[in-house]
Design an enzyme around this catalytic site. Structure first.
Site, short mmCIF file in Angstrom:
data_model
loop_
_atom_site.label_atom_id
_atom_site.label_comp_id
_atom_site.label_asym_id
_atom_site.label_seq_id
_atom_site.Cartn_x
_atom_site.Cartn_y
_atom_site.Cartn_z
N ASP A 294 33.98 109.84 6.00
CA ASP A 294 34.42 109.24 4.74
C ASP A 294 33.77 110.01 3.59
O ASP A 294 32.63 110.49 3.71
CB ASP A 294 34.03 107.76 4.67
CG ASP A 294 34.92 106.98 3.70
OD1 ASP A 294 35.80 106.24 4.17
OD2 ASP A 294 34.73 107.11 2.48
N LYS B 43 51.86 94.18 0.91
CA LYS B 43 52.07 95.61 0.69
C LYS B 43 53.23 96.14 1.53
O LYS B 43 54.08 96.89 1.04
CB LYS B 43 50.78 96.36 1.03
CG LYS B 43 50.88 97.88 0.98
CD LYS B 43 49.53 98.52 1.21
CE LYS B 43 49.01 98.35 2.60
NZ LYS B 43 49.79 99.14 3.61
N ALA C 127 52.97 76.06 7.65
CA ALA C 127 53.21 76.05 6.21
C ALA C 127 51.88 76.11 5.47
O ALA C 127 50.85 75.67 5.99
CB ALA C 127 53.99 74.80 5.82
N CYS D 38 48.03 93.65 4.29
CA CYS D 38 49.20 94.16 5.03
C CYS D 38 50.53 93.54 4.60
O CYS D 38 51.41 94.25 4.14
CB CYS D 38 48.99 93.93 6.53
SG CYS D 38 47.65 94.92 7.23
N PHE E 293 48.03 97.41 14.91
CA PHE E 293 48.56 96.05 14.84
C PHE E 293 47.41 95.04 14.92
O PHE E 293 47.47 94.07 15.68
CB PHE E 293 49.56 95.81 15.97
CG PHE E 293 50.77 96.70 15.92
CD1 PHE E 293 51.83 96.42 15.06
CD2 PHE E 293 50.84 97.84 16.70
CE1 PHE E 293 52.93 97.26 15.00
CE2 PHE E 293 51.96 98.67 16.65
CZ PHE E 293 53.00 98.38 15.80
N LEU E 294 46.37 95.28 14.15
CA LEU E 294 45.18 94.43 14.20
C LEU E 294 45.32 93.25 13.25
O LEU E 294 45.83 93.38 12.14
CB LEU E 294 43.94 95.24 13.81
CG LEU E 294 43.68 96.53 14.60
CD1 LEU E 294 42.46 97.24 14.06
CD2 LEU E 294 43.52 96.23 16.08
N LEU F 13 53.99 79.90 12.26
CA LEU F 13 54.91 78.86 11.82
C LEU F 13 54.21 77.77 11.00
O LEU F 13 54.77 76.70 10.81
CB LEU F 13 55.59 78.20 13.03
CG LEU F 13 56.58 79.05 13.83
CD1 LEU F 13 57.20 78.22 14.95
CD2 LEU F 13 57.68 79.62 12.94
#
EC number: 1.1.1.22
Length: 446
Positions: free
Chosen positions: A30, A270, A259, A267, A156-157, A257
């Site tokens: 980084d 965006k 509410a 994610c 897919f975390l 599902l």
């Protein structure tokens, strides 16, 4: 395998650490020197259950290191993953500058064969753009004969369960255009896939689209249930009964599902917006994705309007306690958190705000810094709610579910609760003497 991971954000840190835990040698790169220094000192920049201990263990065993020296890291690496951020531009499109800059630096530094893998969430065609950028830099160095390959490997975390998701995934998607690359990627992921059927190989563009399609589908389920909840409030149904009624249908399933006050995080907002933008750019209206976004934005306003209506639009002189700030439980992520908009609206109504979240307090202070002088950051949930006229629950942390209701009523000035996550049983709350308002359960006579 020796792996270079460019980008030590959420995805890069989890991915690199989990690869190291299976015996690979991983160097996480980084440009943020302070972040690298902190990680080398054992300070972890994000909260994710199980991650800190895994980082410290693999670092101690020499399988995981943190550095800003890309050239040295890729010198003897076979794989280089790009895991930098792709934040949204003002028009909803993904900002690919960090991804392309990473590709540029790879082209400037590499001297041996390398497989470059885009793991950041990127729109279709980005991996090809990464290939072109690296080729351009190699040509500028007079090393156009140096070979490399590219692949797409979307993540897919789920924040809050990211380590468990990576170690035991539902599926692993690999986009590549050469058989040997697929073989290499399968070998890398073999320790994480107890069944070969979990590893799905496809073309690169399909892999890139798959990530957006998955997140848009999940966001659609949430927005659909929120819309059904508003209908229940008008007609008198109970959204929890409906959730159970449709969730037991095997074709539908029970996940995503619930509410609430709408989705947030890094994610769903965006990625839904990028999907809409991609359609527009190609002359195609993504009608469902556009509706999902509209419903989600409206759901936060719906919750605020409920508070205004029940309290006669006036909070002057009243203390409002807010439980939960992060966009979801088990994370400290404040990106696109519904709490931000809700707190700003409560402040406009004149409320004196006291907030508490188990993990996101420091992140919330940064996200709300313009309003910090108006907000009390309490050390625990009961201190936040002491002498409060209203409690607003926004994030569904388990400790909020386990509160002693008699004690809660005792410390509050007035027993009024607005539950944005439907955490409590309405009949139980009425039994304990609370004025209780939630979403989509109006049949209990609120």
């Amino acid at each position: 395998m020796k792996i270079c991971m460019i980008g030590v954000g959420y995805v890069g840190l989890v991915t690199g650490t989990c690869f190291a835990d299976k015996g690979n040698i991983v160097c996480c790169i980084d440009t943020d020197q302070e972040k690298i220094k902190a990680l080398n000192s054992g300070i972890i920049p994000i909260y994710e259950p199980g991650l800190k201990d895994m980082i410290l263990d693999n670092k101690q065993n020499g399988r995981l290191e943190f550095s800003s020296d890309l050239r040295n890291s890729i010198a003897d690496s076979l794989l280089c993953f790009i895991t930098v951020g792709t934040p949204p531009n003002k028009d909803g499109s993904a900002d690919l500058s960090y991804v392309l800059n990473a590709a540029r630096e790879i082209g400037k530094c590499m001297d041996n064969y390398l497989i470059v893998v885009t793991k950041s969430t990127v729109p279709v065609g980005t991996t090809d753009a990464v290939r072109d950028m690296i080729n351009s830099e190699l040509k500028a160095r007079g090393k156009e004969k140096l070979t490399f390959d590219v692949a797409s490997n979307p993540e897919f975390l789920k924040e809050g369960t990211a380590v468990a998701d990576f170690m035991c995934p539902d599926r692993i998607v690999i986009g590549c255009d050469k058989g040997p690359i697929a073989v290499c990627m399968r070998e890398l992921y073999k320790p994480f896939a107890h069944s070969e059927n979990k590893i799905i190989t496809m073309d690169i563009k399909s892999a890139e689209i798959t990530k957006y399609a998955a997140n848009a589908m999940l966001a659609t389920r949430i927005s659909f249930m929120n819309e059904m909840a508003q209908l229940c409030d008008k007609l008198g149904g109970d959204i929890e009964n409906i959730r159970r009624g449709i969730g037991t249908d095997m074709r539908i399933g029970s996940q995503f599902l619930c509410a609430g006050v709408g989705y947030g995080g890094s994610c769903f907002p965006k990625d839904v917006n990028e999907l809409i933008h991609t359609g527009q750019k190609n002359g195609f209206e993504m009608a469902i994705a556009s509706a999902v976004h509209k419903v989600n934005e409206g759901q936060k306003k719906y919750f605020v309007d409920m508070i205004k209506k029940k309290l006669s639009d006036n909070l002057q002189g009243k203390k409002i306690a807010v439980w939960g700030l992060a966009f979801k439980a088990q994370t400290d992520d404040m990106r696109e958190a519904p709490s931000l908009m809700i707190i700003e609206e409560l402040l406009k109504m004149g409320g004196q705000i006291a907030v508490y979240d188990p993990e996101a307090m420091e992140q919330a202070k940064q996200a709300l810094k313009k309003e910090n002088h108006k907000i009390e950051y309490a050390n625990d949930m009961m201190r936040a709610v002491a002498h409060a006229d209203v409690l607003v629950l926004i994030t569904d942390w388990q400790e909020f579910r386990e509160v002693d209701l008699d004690q809660l009523k005792k410390v509050m000035r007035q027993p009024v609760i607005f539950d944005g996550r439907n955490q409590f049983d309405p009949l139980e709350m009425v039994k304990h003497g609370f004025r209780y308002y939630c979403i989509g359960r109006n049949c209990y006579g609120k």
